[in-house]
Design a protein around this motif. Structure first.
Motif, mmCIF file in Angstrom:
data_model
loop_
_atom_site.group_PDB
_atom_site.id
_atom_site.type_symbol
_atom_site.label_atom_id
_atom_site.label_comp_id
_atom_site.label_asym_id
_atom_site.label_seq_id
_atom_site.Cartn_x
_atom_site.Cartn_y
_atom_site.Cartn_z
ATOM 1 N N LEU A 94 23.406 -34.843 -10.336
ATOM 2 C CA LEU A 94 22.352 -33.824 -10.711
ATOM 3 C C LEU A 94 21.091 -33.771 -10.371
ATOM 4 N N GLY A 95 20.818 -34.787 -9.539
ATOM 5 C CA GLY A 95 19.479 -34.884 -8.851
ATOM 6 C C GLY A 95 19.477 -33.903 -7.625
ATOM 7 N N PRO A 96 18.145 -34.051 -6.922
ATOM 8 C CA PRO A 96 18.110 -33.281 -5.683
ATOM 9 C C PRO A 96 19.120 -33.434 -4.918
ATOM 10 N N GLN A 97 19.149 -32.249 -4.123
ATOM 11 C CA GLN A 97 20.220 -32.009 -2.753
ATOM 12 C C GLN A 97 19.462 -31.513 -1.838
ATOM 13 N N VAL A 147 23.806 -31.959 0.973
ATOM 14 C CA VAL A 147 23.958 -33.434 0.901
ATOM 15 C C VAL A 147 23.353 -33.833 -0.497
ATOM 16 N N ARG A 148 24.066 -34.930 -1.236
ATOM 17 C CA ARG A 148 23.469 -35.536 -2.470
ATOM 18 C C ARG A 148 23.806 -36.847 -2.595
ATOM 19 N N ASP A 149 23.068 -37.941 -3.385
ATOM 20 C CA ASP A 149 23.182 -39.183 -3.586
ATOM 21 C C ASP A 149 24.423 -38.902 -4.618
ATOM 22 N N SER A 150 25.466 -39.659 -4.144
ATOM 23 C CA SER A 150 26.633 -39.926 -5.420
ATOM 24 C C SER A 150 26.256 -40.388 -6.754
ATOM 25 N N LYS A 151 25.155 -41.347 -6.832
ATOM 26 C CA LYS A 151 24.782 -41.849 -7.970
ATOM 27 C C LYS A 151 24.004 -40.927 -8.825
ATOM 28 N N ARG A 152 23.470 -40.034 -8.417
ATOM 29 C CA ARG A 152 22.639 -38.864 -8.881
ATOM 30 C C ARG A 152 23.333 -37.369 -8.690
#
Length: 60
Positions: free
Chosen positions: A39-42, A32-37
């Motif tokens: 490459l951010g944390p998952q 699961v990840r933030d669609s706006k980030r």
């Protein structure tokens, strides 16, 4: 064979970049990840736990 997961955005997400998540299902886990980030944390959870969460969140 690609090892990169296929990310899916909720059908409830709007096309204007609102608050939304993306999920990528694997045989035993769901990412699961933030669609706006992208490459951010998952967050990675066991597939059975994700299935229980979806049932709970849908009110069934």
């Amino acid at each position: 064979m690609s090892t990169e997961p296929t990310w899916l955005k909720s059908s409830y997400s709007d096309t204007e970049g609102g608050e939304c998540i993306e999920v990528a299902a694997r045989p035993h886990v769901v990412h699961v990840r933030d669609s706006k980030r992208p490459l951010g944390p998952q967050l990675t959870v066991p597939a059975a736990s994700w299935a229980a969460f979806v049932v709970y969140a849908s009110g069934h």
